[in-house]
Design a protein around this motif. Structure first.
Motif, short mmCIF file in Angstrom:
data_model
loop_
_atom_site.label_atom_id
_atom_site.label_comp_id
_atom_site.label_asym_id
_atom_site.label_seq_id
_atom_site.Cartn_x
_atom_site.Cartn_y
_atom_site.Cartn_z
N LEU A 52 0.81 -1.22 0.00
CA LEU A 52 0.00 0.00 0.00
C LEU A 52 0.84 1.27 0.00
O LEU A 52 0.29 2.36 0.05
CB LEU A 52 -0.93 0.02 1.21
CG LEU A 52 -2.02 -1.06 1.25
CD1 LEU A 52 -2.84 -0.93 2.50
CD2 LEU A 52 -2.91 -0.96 0.02
N ASP A 53 2.17 1.11 -0.03
CA ASP A 53 3.03 2.29 0.03
C ASP A 53 2.80 3.20 -1.18
O ASP A 53 2.66 4.41 -1.04
CB ASP A 53 4.49 1.85 0.08
CG ASP A 53 5.42 3.06 0.21
OD1 ASP A 53 5.22 3.85 1.13
OD2 ASP A 53 6.30 3.20 -0.65
N HIS A 76 -0.42 4.72 -0.84
CA HIS A 76 -0.37 5.77 0.18
C HIS A 76 0.20 7.06 -0.40
O HIS A 76 -0.33 8.16 -0.18
CB HIS A 76 0.49 5.28 1.34
CG HIS A 76 0.69 6.31 2.41
ND1 HIS A 76 1.82 7.09 2.48
CD2 HIS A 76 -0.09 6.70 3.44
CE1 HIS A 76 1.72 7.92 3.49
NE2 HIS A 76 0.58 7.69 4.11
N THR A 77 1.29 6.90 -1.15
CA THR A 77 1.89 8.09 -1.77
C THR A 77 0.91 8.76 -2.72
O THR A 77 0.73 9.98 -2.71
CB THR A 77 3.17 7.70 -2.52
OG1 THR A 77 4.07 7.05 -1.62
CG2 THR A 77 3.83 8.93 -3.11
N ARG A 78 0.28 7.90 -3.55
CA ARG A 78 -0.64 8.46 -4.53
C ARG A 78 -1.88 9.03 -3.85
O ARG A 78 -2.38 10.09 -4.22
CB ARG A 78 -1.04 7.37 -5.53
CG ARG A 78 -1.81 7.88 -6.73
CD ARG A 78 -1.61 6.97 -7.92
NE ARG A 78 -1.81 5.57 -7.55
CZ ARG A 78 -3.01 4.98 -7.52
NH1 ARG A 78 -4.07 5.67 -7.83
NH2 ARG A 78 -3.14 3.71 -7.19
N TRP A 79 -2.35 8.30 -2.82
CA TRP A 79 -3.52 8.80 -2.10
C TRP A 79 -3.20 10.10 -1.38
O TRP A 79 -4.04 10.99 -1.31
CB TRP A 79 -4.03 7.74 -1.13
CG TRP A 79 -4.68 6.57 -1.83
CD1 TRP A 79 -5.09 6.53 -3.12
CD2 TRP A 79 -4.96 5.29 -1.27
NE1 TRP A 79 -5.62 5.30 -3.41
CE2 TRP A 79 -5.56 4.51 -2.29
CE3 TRP A 79 -4.77 4.72 -0.01
CZ2 TRP A 79 -5.97 3.20 -2.08
CZ3 TRP A 79 -5.18 3.43 0.20
CH2 TRP A 79 -5.77 2.66 -0.81
N ASN A 80 -2.00 10.18 -0.83
CA ASN A 80 -1.61 11.43 -0.18
C ASN A 80 -1.60 12.58 -1.19
O ASN A 80 -2.06 13.69 -0.91
CB ASN A 80 -0.23 11.29 0.46
CG ASN A 80 -0.31 10.65 1.83
OD1 ASN A 80 -1.37 10.63 2.46
ND2 ASN A 80 0.80 10.09 2.29
N ALA A 81 -1.00 12.24 -2.38
CA ALA A 81 -0.99 13.26 -3.43
C ALA A 81 -2.41 13.63 -3.84
O ALA A 81 -2.73 14.81 -4.04
CB ALA A 81 -0.19 12.77 -4.63
N GLN A 82 -3.24 12.59 -3.94
CA GLN A 82 -4.64 12.86 -4.31
C GLN A 82 -5.34 13.63 -3.21
O GLN A 82 -6.15 14.53 -3.50
CB GLN A 82 -5.36 11.54 -4.59
CG GLN A 82 -4.94 10.86 -5.88
CD GLN A 82 -5.71 9.59 -6.14
OE1 GLN A 82 -6.55 9.18 -5.34
NE2 GLN A 82 -5.42 8.94 -7.25
N VAL A 83 -5.06 13.27 -1.97
CA VAL A 83 -5.67 14.00 -0.87
C VAL A 83 -5.24 15.46 -0.89
O VAL A 83 -6.07 16.37 -0.73
CB VAL A 83 -5.31 13.34 0.48
CG1 VAL A 83 -5.67 14.25 1.64
CG2 VAL A 83 -6.03 12.02 0.62
#
Length: 1347
Positions: free
Chosen positions: A208-209, A212-219
């Protein structure tokens, strides 16, 4: 002690009963361990025993018990005690074996058992006592031992207690160890489980790393989007509201300004309002792929999706109809209905659409019909649960599902202010960037179709992958959110997450690969971008031509067909660059030929120059084009720079007339001027004298300067060859041998026509293509299938009926003279739009140029121009083609046949002389075929009946009624009269009969022409066929150097047209500060430079008073006052304009009119009302300032009263004709006579002796012939087109006085203010030596020196 048993006490060994009791007590755990114990000599007496309760027991048993107790109690005593006890036990055992059982008294005297004697009993006791004595030491030892034993036992007890406590501790420790061991095992299991959990967690975290990075960027992105959402929504709303009608460049500029003001770093409207898949769907439905079309589609669909009463209806401005077709395709599932505004069922269709909630597209909207206003404003009336709306005189139920779209092909429809607020104008007019995208797509589709296919497929795959990725992300998040228990122990969940992650990684890899492939494809596509850019430039270059002539309009559809035709050319090139170069050359050639055949011949050079300027800007260095078109602000040549000082600065071999132009050239391009070495007269000798000077530039100079710089050189020094220089420059730049396209061939044109595209033939006055069309139709579809309708009053319905009939039958229709019915043409255009013609149908239209010809019809037509072929020979042949042999030979009269030839020649000369305006005729006169027919009728009637032919009738009718009726200039009327006297006279026919064509005034016809003594039309045609193809000046009586004058005029007209093409906006445009600043800065800068160091704009002059001084002085003072007032008025208007541009003043109607005129390169009417000067604004300003400065010296000389004593230059006055009238008035005063009794005279050789007041006028220039002060003489072919003449004395003398020359030896020539021959100052006489008709036909005239 020995006798205790006798007393009835029970005796026992120490440790016997007590030990038992102790044991029992220990076993029972009783605390009473010491009760009833007595210490003594080792015996324990139990005194509390109930004797009755004593039990008789054998002594051996007692001993055994004692011994047994002793043994049990002595386990921990030393070994010696144990050995004694063992011996005692043996003796007791032996004794017991010998004795019988002796009863023991317990308690009271007990009864002796039966069978026992007392002696035996005593004996036994004695023996027992002996035994006791023997064992007494042992007992004492035993007692000691017992004491030791007791101590030892005590110690043992203590040790046992300690041991017990240790054991207890050990047990406790064992228990603790056991528990700890159990706990350790449990912990070990938990550690193992935790390790597995950690391993699973690490694996999950690793998996999920990336998410996580992409979700953080998306967030972060979503957070930022949420934070900026109001601003972006505001920008989107503002775009839809305010920019939907704006071109791309203004959209970008406005968005950048808004983004900066709102603090947004980036904003993409398309990304904000739609997805890539939606755009792909729109493209597949036929929407052009350029940004403008995509943004407009967004605007339309956003407006359509909002069901608010405040949203305005979309109004599509769609000249190419591609957006409307896309909208029809996109909305076909929405109960769509399409109607035209002119449809007879328009109201009915509108009512049904409103009632039943249909989607309605109304096409061909030239404006907004009043019946639509209630719908556009949403003037809904509530009636219970439903809405109704007023449509016309009906109230219709309003369905909330109703949608309305308006569309027009007119690029500039009239939308009244009250309608502008209820419609949203969406402009699909092609822009440069948008067209570039469309052309690139067409190029790739033709050259490398696989690229476009791959690009589309990749975009589709990318969108699908993005959707899959979003679905996987949603599934992953849902799985994580709905997981029960410990997520790390859910193996199925972990496996599912791993699989999802694996799929997501594959998709992301696919997306990255897709992006890489797209970049590669885009790189391959961009290789063809130069071709698309070049083609886009070409299209917008040709669209500029509508500023020159309303008829010069070209549609995008026709240009795209040309582009596709160019793409279909042979692919011989090996590389992409070579292929692009070949395609560009092919496209330029095709477009140039296509456009040139739609232009009149006079405009082809202008188009060639504009084409080169647009396509090859690299051929022009800084300021060169502006200097060429007269837009450069050069240094003002002031009065201080006298003619003498200019002559010192400029080489002597250059004509004096060109000194000012060369001085301007020198100041504008000092480096270029220096490199030309003009001071070397020998180097430039051939150039100065050559008739083709553009080809005689010294080779050493030609190597150093560029081709266009040679044009600038010719313009400055030899403007009489500027037309040829421009033609040579454009031919070289375009790579063409000649600029004129091939002759028009209707048969070849027919192959390019389509049944849905009308062919518009733009005719020049007097030209008629009917015969050629009839011949083509007869060969193609047959004479019976060809129909003609000459438009005029009452022919509209006939034309529409014939149009419908021919479209159904596949016939041909020609509608002639459409310029007479321009108001009806929109109906024709709407009819053509709904027509469904058969394959063979063709519609031919003919029209002359008309400023109100409908734009849509012009753009949707294939246009060609049809001019009468130039030249006398072609003109005469056309005339004789209209005359039959019977008409020529009627009555067998030779003089009649010859007179008709003279008429044909006269008609041809009058028409072809129009090619030499203003020297041939001062303006264009529409001599037409009707004039020829009228002349034919006159000659035919005069020869009818054998009457005596009266030439005076011919002269009078042709001069005053037929040809002369079109002429309004007295000088042109003189030319016409001269031709009539030359060609229509009895002397001409008699001379022909005598084979002598020499009249009193010279040759009537060219020397190679001999009038046939025949009535046969073939003989006359034979004479015509012998004429040369190119006209000679002598055919018209024009001077041999007329070509120089013609080139000078034509090049001046071309430059004037090019100035119009350089303007950035069209007339009547809205205020745009940037456009106004760029377009008007040359004028403002010029005005500022002209007034540097001058006090004109601040000078205060009192109005002149009447009745003071002489009329000449009064005129000079008034001229000065008017000049200063004009300068200051111009300054005020330009200052107001400058303030509006700077934003310090509001825009007024006067400033709007002023700016519109200046942007159109026209002199404002407010200026022309004060003084009628040059029509070009910058020339006007220069002329005003030059005259205003010059008038100061006139005032000074007039005040000194020496004005008339020296030569004056009338070109320095605003009103030179008024000055001559003032001189007339002052002469009348001095002579004491009326002004009517004076006549105007001039003298070139000496002052006028009869005149009391006279003025010496210098600076006059002569065109058409040369004058040396004594007589006129003809120009040679290498003579300059304009020559200076000596100073002339002018005066007013009495009518009865004789002048300097006799009336027979002089000719009166007009003096014009400029070489354009618009305004006449006066007429002066020049000695001509007789035969004035020669100079009249030469077009001889004087004009004032150009400032």
């Amino acid at each position: 002690m020995e006798h205790l048993s006798v007393l009835g006490w029970q005796c026992c060994r120490p440790g016997n009963a007590s030990q038992q009791k102790s044991d029992r007590t220990r076993e029972s755990g009783s605390p009473d361990d010491c009760d009833n114990e007595q210490s003594g000599d080792g015996w324990l007496v139990s005194a509390a025993v109930n004797p009755a309760s004593l039990e008789r027991q054998p002594l051996s048993n007692l001993r055994r018990e004692a011994l047994s107790g002793t043994k049990e109690s002595s386990q921990c005593v030393p070994s010696r005690v144990c050995e004694c006890n063992e011996e005692l036990s043996e003796e007791l055992s032996e004794e017991r074996s010998e004795e019988r059982s002796v009863p023991i008294l317990t308690g009271a005297w007990s009864e002796i058992p039966k069978g026992w004697s007392l002696a035996a009993w005593l004996k036994a006791n004695v023996q027992y006592s002996h035994v006791l004595e023997r064992i007494q030491p042992l007992e004492r030892e035993q007692a000691g031992l017992l004491e030791n034993l007791r101590k030892t036992e005590s110690r043992k007890t203590k040790l046992e207690d300690q041991l017990n406590s240790v054991g207890q501790k050990v047990n406790e420790l064992k228990e603790k160890f056991q528990s700890r061991t159990t706990e350790a095992a449990k912990l070990e299991a938990e550690v193992s489980k935790a390790q597995k959990t950690i391993q699973t967690a690490e694996q999950l975290i690793h998996q999920l790393d990336g998410e996580h990075t992409r979700w953080n960027a998306q967030v972060d992105e979503i957070t930022e989007e949420l934070d900026t959402l109001p601003k972006r929504a505001m920008l989107a709303a503002a775009f839809i509201t305010y920019l939907s009608a704006a071109p791309e460049d203004r959209r970008r500029t406005s968005l950048e300004t808004w983004m900066k003001a709102s603090g947004l770093q980036k904003f993409d409207l398309r990304h904000f309002l739609c997805s890539e898949s939606e755009q792909l769907i729109w493209k597949s439905e036929g929407l052009p792929s350029d940004d403008l079309s995509m943004e407009n589609a967004l605007v339309i669909l956003q407006i359509s999706a909002i069901r608010s009463r405040s949203v305005a209806c979309p109004f599509l401005i769609d000249p190419s109809s591609r957006a409307t077709e896309w909208l029809r395709t996109h909305l076909k599932q929405h109960r769509l209905e399409v109607i035209n505004q002119q449809d007879p069922n328009f109201i009915t269709s509108l009512e049904l659409a409103v009632r039943f909630g249909k989607t309605l597209i109304i096409q061909e909207m030239d404006g907004v019909e009043p019946v639509l206003y209630p719908l556009l404003r949403r003037d809904l009336i509530t009636q219970g649960p439903r809405y109704v709306v007023q449509i016309g005189d009906k109230v219709i139920d309003y369905n909330e599902e109703f949608r309305l779209f308006l569309a027009t092909r007119n690029p500039s429809p009239f939308i009244p202010p009250d309608a502008a607020s209820v419609v949203t104008e969406v402009n699909f007019t092609t822009t440069r960037a948008g067209l570039r995208g469309q052309l690139l797509a067409l190029t790739i589709q033709q050259e490398k179709p696989e690229l476009e296919t791959q690009k589309t497929r990749l975009l589709q795959q990318e969108e699908d992958k993005k959707i899959q990725l979003a679905t996987l992300e949603e599934s992953l998040l849902e799985t994580l959110a709905t997981a029960q228990g410990n997520i790390l122990e859910n193996k199925e969940l972990i496996d599912s997450l791993n699989q999802t992650k694996s799929s997501s990684a594959l998709i992301q890899d696919s997306l990255r690969e897709s992006h890489r492939l797209q970049a590669s494809l885009d790189q391959e596509r961009d290789a063809y971008l130069p071709l698309a850019e070049s083609a886009s430039k070409i299209y917008f270059v040709i669209t500029d031509l509508s500023r020159i002539n309303n008829m010069y309009r070209f549609s995008l559809a026709s240009f795209l067909r040309l582009f596709q035709r160019a793409l279909q050319s042979k692919k011989d090139a090996e590389t992409t660059e070579a292929r692009i170069a070949a395609l560009e050359a092919s496209l330029k050639s095709m477009v140039y030929e296509y456009v040139c055949r739609s232009l009149f011949k006079a405009d082809q050079l202008m188009f060639a120059m504009h084409f080169v300027r647009g396509m090859h800007p690299d051929l022009f260095q800084e300021n060169e084009w502006d200097a060429f078109t007269g837009l450069v602000v050069g240094d003002m040549v002031r009065k201080a720079d006298t003619q003498k000082s200019l002559q010192e600065q400029i080489p002597s071999w250059i004509d004096q007339e060109r000194l000012g132009a060369v001085a301007m050239f020198k100041s504008t391009f000092p480096g270029l001027y220096q490199s030309l070495c003009l001071s070397d007269s020998d180097l430039w000798l051939s150039f100065s004298r050559s008739s083709n000077c553009e080809q005689e530039v010294p080779p050493s100079i030609a190597k150093k300067i560029k081709p266009f710089q040679q044009v600038l050189l010719v313009q400055a020094i030899r403007p009489d060859r500027l037309q040829s220089a421009m033609a040579a420059f454009t031919s070289q730049a375009l790579g063409m041998r000649e600029l004129s396209p091939p002759p028009l061939n209707l048969r070849r044109l027919y192959s390019e026509t389509l049944e849905i595209e009308p062919v518009l033939i733009i005719i020049s006055p007097g030209a008629d293509p009917s015969q050629e069309l009839l011949e083509l139709a007869s060969e193609t579809v047959g004479r019976d299938n060809y129909h003609e309708v000459a438009m005029g009053q009452g022919q509209a319905d006939v034309a529409l009926a014939t149009l419908r009939e021919c479209s159904h039958s596949g016939g041909w229709l020609c509608l002639k003279n459409l310029h007479l019915v321009t108001a009806w043409l929109p109906l024709l255009e709407k009819e053509l739009n709904v027509l469904q013609p058969k394959a063979g149908f063709r519609l031919w239209l003919t029209a002359e140029v008309h400023p109100k010809f409908p734009l849509i019809l012009l753009q949707s037509s294939l246009k060609i121009t049809f001019e009468a072929p130039p030249g006398l020979k072609k003109n005469l042949l056309r005339t004789y083609e209209t005359w039959s042999p019977e008409q020529i030979s009627k009555g067998g009269l030779l003089s009649r046949a010859q007179s008709l030839f003279c008429l044909a020649w006269f008609h041809a000369v009058c028409q072809e002389r129009r090619n030499y305006i203003p020297q041939g005729w001062t303006k264009f006169y529409e001599f037409s075929l009707s004039d020829l027919r009228a002349g034919f009728e006159i000659i035919d009637r005069l020869f009818d009946g054998g009457k005596v032919f009266q030439w005076e009738f011919v002269h009078g009718l042709l001069e005053n009624a037929i040809y002369g009726g079109r002429i309004d200039n007295p000088c042109d009327l003189k030319i016409l009269r001269s031709y009539l006297e030359q060609f229509f006279s009895s002397h001409l026919l008699s001379a022909s009969a005598n084979h002598n064509q020499r009249s009193k005034r010279g040759h009537t016809f060219p020397s190679q022409i001999s009038l046939p003594n025949s009535c046969s039309i073939l003989d006359y045609r034979g004479v015509i066929e012998n004429l040369p193809e190119d006209d000679r000046p002598a055919f018209f009586g024009l001077p041999a150097n007329i070509e120089r004058s013609s080139q000078r005029i034509i090049s001046s007209q071309v430059i004037s047209q090019l100035r119009i093409l350089t303007r950035s906006v069209a007339a009547g445009s809205k205020f745009d500060r940037e456009i106004w600043s760029n377009g008007l800065s040359p004028v403002l800068n010029l005005w500022k430079k002209l007034n540097q160091g001058s006090s004109l704009i601040h000078q205060k002059v009192a109005p002149p008073t009447e009745g003071q001084g002489s009329p000449v002085l009064s005129f000079i003072v008034l001229e000065q006052f008017n000049a200063i007032r004009l300068v200051q008025g111009i300054h005020q208007s330009l200052a107001a304009l400058s303030k509006v541009i700077r934003g310090t003043s509001l825009l007024t109607a006067d400033v709007q009119k002023l700016a519109t005129a200046l942007l159109n390169q026209e002199c404002p009417l407010s200026w022309q009302n004060k003084w009628e000067g040059p029509e070009e604004p910058m020339q006007y300003l220069r002329a005003v300032v030059a005259r205003a400065l010059a008038i100061q010296s006139w005032v000074e000389r007039a005040e000194r009263q020496d004005l008339l004593s020296d030569a004056v230059d009338l070109s320095e006055l605003f009103h030179p004709d008024t000055f001559l009238n003032a001189l007339r008035q002052e002469t009348a005063r001095s002579m004491g006579c009326s002004m009517d009794s004076l006549k105007f005279v001039s003298s070139w050789k000496s002052p006028i002796t009869e005149a009391q007041l006279q003025v010496k006028v210098g600076g006059l220039q002569l065109e058409g012939c040369s004058f040396d002060g004594a007589r006129l003489f003809e120009n040679r072919h290498d003579s300059p087109s304009v020559s200076a003449v000596p100073a002339c004395y002018m005066a007013w003398i009495a009518q009865c006085s004789s002048g300097s020359y006799g009336p027979e030896e002089v000719i009166s020539l007009p003096v014009y203010t400029s070489s354009e021959r618009v305004s006449v100052v006066t007429h002066v006489t020049l000695p001509c030596g007789g035969n004035p008709d020669q100079w009249i036909q030469n077009g001889a005239a004087l004009f004032l020196k150009q400032q």
